[in-house]
Design a protein around this motif. Structure first.
Motif, PDB file in Angstrom:
ATOM      1  N   UNK A  45       1.455  10.709 -10.842  1.00  0.00           N
ATOM      2  CA  UNK A  45       0.223  11.442 -11.063  1.00  0.00           C
ATOM      3  C   UNK A  45       0.262  12.919 -10.755  1.00  0.00           C
ATOM      4  N   UNK A  46       1.370  13.413 -10.204  1.00  0.00           N
ATOM      5  CA  UNK A  46       1.418  14.804  -9.741  1.00  0.00           C
ATOM      6  C   UNK A  46       2.720  15.465 -10.188  1.00  0.00           C
ATOM      7  N   UNK A  47       2.627  16.388 -11.137  1.00  0.00           N
ATOM      8  CA  UNK A  47       3.840  17.059 -11.624  1.00  0.00           C
ATOM      9  C   UNK A  47       4.482  17.945 -10.560  1.00  0.00           C
ATOM     10  N   UNK A  48       3.752  18.214  -9.478  1.00  0.00           N
ATOM     11  CA  UNK A  48       4.282  19.029  -8.381  1.00  0.00           C
ATOM     12  C   UNK A  48       4.880  18.173  -7.253  1.00  0.00           C
ATOM     13  N   UNK A  49       4.939  16.864  -7.455  1.00  0.00           N
ATOM     14  CA  UNK A  49       5.475  15.975  -6.413  1.00  0.00           C
ATOM     15  C   UNK A  49       6.904  16.380  -6.061  1.00  0.00           C
ATOM     16  N   UNK A  50       7.217  16.328  -4.788  1.00  0.00           N
ATOM     17  CA  UNK A  50       8.558  16.679  -4.325  1.00  0.00           C
ATOM     18  C   UNK A  50       9.540  15.563  -4.653  1.00  0.00           C
ATOM     19  N   UNK A  89       0.821  -1.215   0.000  1.00  0.00           N
ATOM     20  CA  UNK A  89       0.000   0.000   0.000  1.00  0.00           C
ATOM     21  C   UNK A  89       0.850   1.257   0.000  1.00  0.00           C
ATOM     22  N   UNK A  90       1.870   1.294   0.850  1.00  0.00           N
ATOM     23  CA  UNK A  90       2.714   2.492   0.952  1.00  0.00           C
ATOM     24  C   UNK A  90       3.468   2.762  -0.345  1.00  0.00           C
ATOM     25  N   UNK A  91       4.020   1.729  -0.957  1.00  0.00           N
ATOM     26  CA  UNK A  91       4.769   1.911  -2.200  1.00  0.00           C
ATOM     27  C   UNK A  91       3.860   2.419  -3.319  1.00  0.00           C
ATOM     28  N   UNK A  92       2.653   1.881  -3.395  1.00  0.00           N
ATOM     29  CA  UNK A  92       1.755   2.320  -4.455  1.00  0.00           C
ATOM     30  C   UNK A  92       1.223   3.728  -4.224  1.00  0.00           C
ATOM     31  N   UNK A  93       1.130   4.133  -2.987  1.00  0.00           N
ATOM     32  CA  UNK A  93       0.767   5.529  -2.703  1.00  0.00           C
ATOM     33  C   UNK A  93       1.857   6.468  -3.241  1.00  0.00           C
ATOM     34  N   UNK A  94       3.110   6.093  -3.046  1.00  0.00           N
ATOM     35  CA  UNK A  94       4.221   6.889  -3.570  1.00  0.00           C
ATOM     36  C   UNK A  94       4.228   6.897  -5.098  1.00  0.00           C
ATOM     37  N   UNK A 151      11.649  14.183  -2.911  1.00  0.00           N
ATOM     38  CA  UNK A 151      11.740  13.185  -1.839  1.00  0.00           C
ATOM     39  C   UNK A 151      10.803  12.001  -2.073  1.00  0.00           C
ATOM     40  N   UNK A 152       9.702  12.241  -2.797  1.00  0.00           N
ATOM     41  CA  UNK A 152       8.776  11.145  -3.097  1.00  0.00           C
ATOM     42  C   UNK A 152       9.498  10.089  -3.926  1.00  0.00           C
ATOM     43  N   UNK A 153      10.218  10.515  -4.941  1.00  0.00           N
ATOM     44  CA  UNK A 153      10.962   9.581  -5.790  1.00  0.00           C
ATOM     45  C   UNK A 153      12.074   8.897  -5.000  1.00  0.00           C
ATOM     46  N   UNK A 154      12.794   9.649  -4.203  1.00  0.00           N
ATOM     47  CA  UNK A 154      13.887   9.071  -3.409  1.00  0.00           C
ATOM     48  C   UNK A 154      13.357   8.023  -2.423  1.00  0.00           C
ATOM     49  N   UNK A 155      12.250   8.339  -1.775  1.00  0.00           N
ATOM     50  CA  UNK A 155      11.648   7.402  -0.817  1.00  0.00           C
ATOM     51  C   UNK A 155      11.170   6.148  -1.535  1.00  0.00           C
ATOM     52  N   UNK A 213      12.783   8.265 -12.385  1.00  0.00           N
ATOM     53  CA  UNK A 213      13.388   9.603 -12.344  1.00  0.00           C
ATOM     54  C   UNK A 213      12.905  10.504 -13.479  1.00  0.00           C
ATOM     55  N   UNK A 214      12.429   9.916 -14.578  1.00  0.00           N
ATOM     56  CA  UNK A 214      11.972  10.725 -15.713  1.00  0.00           C
ATOM     57  C   UNK A 214      10.455  10.837 -15.806  1.00  0.00           C
ATOM     58  N   UNK A 215       9.716  10.294 -14.824  1.00  0.00           N
ATOM     59  CA  UNK A 215       8.270  10.187 -14.970  1.00  0.00           C
ATOM     60  C   UNK A 215       7.444  11.029 -13.988  1.00  0.00           C
ATOM     61  N   UNK A 216       8.054  12.010 -13.338  1.00  0.00           N
ATOM     62  CA  UNK A 216       7.273  12.844 -12.414  1.00  0.00           C
ATOM     63  C   UNK A 216       6.105  13.488 -13.158  1.00  0.00           C
ATOM     64  N   UNK A 217       4.883  13.213 -12.697  1.00  0.00           N
ATOM     65  CA  UNK A 217       3.686  13.821 -13.279  1.00  0.00           C
ATOM     66  C   UNK A 217       3.339  13.340 -14.671  1.00  0.00           C
ATOM     67  N   UNK A 218       3.944  12.258 -15.146  1.00  0.00           N
ATOM     68  CA  UNK A 218       3.716  11.786 -16.511  1.00  0.00           C
ATOM     69  C   UNK A 218       2.317  11.203 -16.715  1.00  0.00           C
ATOM     70  N   UNK A 219       1.620  10.870 -15.626  1.00  0.00           N
ATOM     71  CA  UNK A 219       0.272  10.306 -15.718  1.00  0.00           C
ATOM     72  C   UNK A 219      -0.660  11.116 -14.813  1.00  0.00           C
ATOM     73  N   UNK A 220      -0.952  12.374 -15.199  1.00  0.00           N
ATOM     74  CA  UNK A 220      -1.741  13.262 -14.345  1.00  0.00           C
ATOM     75  C   UNK A 220      -3.060  12.647 -13.895  1.00  0.00           C
ATOM     76  N   UNK A 221      -3.298  12.744 -12.588  1.00  0.00           N
ATOM     77  CA  UNK A 221      -4.544  12.255 -12.015  1.00  0.00           C
ATOM     78  C   UNK A 221      -4.598  10.758 -11.810  1.00  0.00           C
TER      79      UNK A 221
END
Length: 131
Positions: A20-25, A9-14, A27-31, A60-68
């Motif tokens: 899904x969020x181009x504004x994700x910090x 559950x935790x991994x899929x939330x990340x 740290x989300x990717x690092x975690x 690393x290249x997919x931040x926000x690539x699937x909005x929503x």
């Protein structure tokens, strides 16, 4: 809750937050990436084989690539468990706004470290056909 189920559950939330969020910090990717073994391997729904460097490069290249993006996890079951880890099977639903969901069965092999940490060692995804 079972620590292996909680990890799924935790991994899929990340993953949902990062993809899904181009504004994700950052740290989300690092975690997220810290959850995978350096020896991690994955068989994708299309039959591709990914190792840790490929998964790392992908995320690393997919931040926000699937909005929503929304990810749902259900039907988690322990298939095998020992002091060294567990194998868990679960059903995963991914859906983008306005699109049909994609469904898959996933089987993950976890390693349990001596410090109590659980890491992803292998993942096999299988598409569930939609009628």
């Amino acid at each position: 809750m079972n620590p292996y189920f909680q990890e799924v559950l935790d991994a899929h939330q990340l993953i949902q937050e990062w993809l899904g969020n181009k504004e994700a910090k950052e740290e989300v990717c690092e975690t997220l990436l810290a959850r995978f073994s350096p020896a991690y391997s994955m068989v994708t729904m299309g039959g591709g084989l990914l190792d840790y460097p490929k998964v790392n490069a992908f995320f690393r290249t997919q931040r926000g690539a699937r909005p929503g993006l929304k990810i749902g996890i259900s039907d988690m079951r322990i298939m095998a468990a020992s002091d060294h880890g567990a194998t868990v099977v679960y059903r995963e639903t991914q859906q983008l706004p306005g699109e049909s969901p994609t469904l898959r069965f996933s089987t993950v092999v976890f390693e349990a470290k001596q410090n109590g940490r659980v890491i992803w060692r292998h993942l096999q995804e299988t598409a569930i056909p939609q009628s």
